[in-house]
Write an enzyme that holds these catalytic residues in place. Structure first.
Site, PDB file in Angstrom:
ATOM      1  N   HIS A   1      25.468-101.229  20.269  1.00 61.87           N
ATOM      2  CA  HIS A   1      26.218-100.112  20.846  1.00 61.87           C
ATOM      3  C   HIS A   1      27.623-100.108  20.252  1.00 61.87           C
ATOM      4  CE1 HIS A   1      27.127 -97.185  24.071  1.00 61.87           C
ATOM      5  NE2 HIS A   1      28.296 -97.790  24.177  1.00 61.87           N
TER       6      HIS A   1
ATOM      7  N   HIS B   1      28.456 -94.295  20.430  1.00 56.41           N
ATOM      8  CA  HIS B   1      28.982 -93.615  21.621  1.00 56.41           C
ATOM      9  C   HIS B   1      30.351 -93.028  21.263  1.00 56.41           C
ATOM     10  CE1 HIS B   1      30.556 -94.299  26.037  1.00 56.41           C
ATOM     11  NE2 HIS B   1      30.480 -93.018  25.730  1.00 56.41           N
TER      12      HIS B   1
END
Ligand code: DX5
Ligand code: ZN
Length: 223
Positions: free
Chosen positions: A40, A73
Site C-alpha cells: 500500500h 492511495h
C-alpha cells in the site's frame, strides 16, 4: 505474474509509510518475504491532507524493487491531473478520494481504460451516499478508518457501520468490489472489520514496526 484477488480473499497490504525510508529496498523485500499480498503506497500532496509523502517517482522505485501488486492511495487534491504519471509509474490499483476536486466517474474510467484497477476512498466523516453512484465502476472501496494524513492513529470504530452498509449494497446490486480498511489496523481491529465484510487490510505501524513482521501479517490474516 500477479494473481487477481477477489472480495472473498483476505488481502494484507502493509503501508510503506511506516517503513524505514533510509533503506527502502530492504523494507519492501522484508514485507514481501513476510507474506504481504499487496504493497500500500500513500501519496500525499500537502493540500488534500496535512502531510507530504512521495509522488510517482516513489511508486516507480517500489515497482523496480519488487513485482508485488501496488495499491496506490492518492490523497491528493487533483488526482485527474496526476493520474497518467501514476499509471506510468507502475500502479496496479489506483484509489482516488471522492472528496477530491475531480470528475470522479471520468477518473475511474481513465484508470480502468489504462488496464489498471480502480478504487474510490472516503473519509470517516463522508457518507456512503457520496460513493453510491460509482459502486458499479470500481474494483475497490476504501473506507478510511482514521482521518487520512498520518500513520499511527487510533482506529475509528464508528466506520464499521458504513462498511456493513457498503457490503449490503454490494450484495443487493450483485457487485464485486473489494472493501479495504486503512488506519489503525492490527489483528484486533482487522477482526472487527472482517466481521462486517472488509477483506483488504492496510496496516502500517502494526506490520513494519512489529518485532516479527511475518507473525504480524499472519495474525492479521487469521484474525
Ligand atoms: C493514513 C494512510 C494509511 C497509514 C496507515 O493517511 O492512508 O495508509 O499509513 O497507517 P497505520 O496502519 O499505522 O494506521
Ligand atoms: Zn492509505
Amino acid at each position: 505474474m500477479i494473481v487477481k484477488k477477489n472480495f472473498h480473499d483476505r488481502v494484507i497490504a502493509p503501508s510503506l509509510l511506516a517503513a524505514d525510508f533510509s533503506r527502502i529496498g530492504d523494507e519492501v523485500r522484508r514485507a514481501v518475504d513476510a507474506g504481504a499480498d499487496w504493497m500500500h503506497l500513500d501519496v500525499m500532496d500537502g493540500h488534500f491532507v496535512d502531510n507530504i509523502s512521495f509522488g510517482p517517482g516513489g511508486v516507480r522505485t517500489v515497482d523496480q524493487i519488487s513485482g508485488i501488486f501496488l495499491d496506490v492511495h492518492l490523497m491528493i487534491s487533483r488526482p485527474d491531473h496526476y493520474l497518467q504519471r501514476f499509471i506510468e509509474a507502475g500502479s496496479d490499483l489506483i484509489t482516488v478520494h471522492v472528496e477530491a476536486d475531480h470528475d470522479v466517474a471520468e477518473t475511474l474510467r481513465r484508470i480502468r481504460g489504462a488496464g489498471r484497477q480502480a478504487g474510490i476512498a472516503l473519509n470517516p466523516a463522508t457518507p456512503l451516499s457520496t460513493v453510491e453512484p460509482f459502486l458499479d465502476q470500481i474494483d475497490l472501496l476504501l473506507c478510511m478508518t482514521v482521518v487520512p494524513g498520518f500513520g499511527g492513529q487510533a482506529f475509528m470504530p464508528e466506520v464499521l457501520e458504513k462498511i456493513s452498509a457498503a457490503v449490503r449494497i454490494r450484495e443487493t446490486k450483485n457487485l464485486s468490489f473489494h472493501v479495504e480498511v486503512d488506519g489503525g489496523i492490527d489483528a484486533v481491529t482487522a477482526a472487527r472489520c472482517a466481521a462486517v465484510g472488509a477483506n483488504v487490510m492496510v496496516a502500517g505501524s502494526s506490520t513494519f514496526r512489529a518485532p516479527d513482521m511475518g507473525a504480524a501479517i499472519t495474525a492479521i490474516r487469521n484474525a
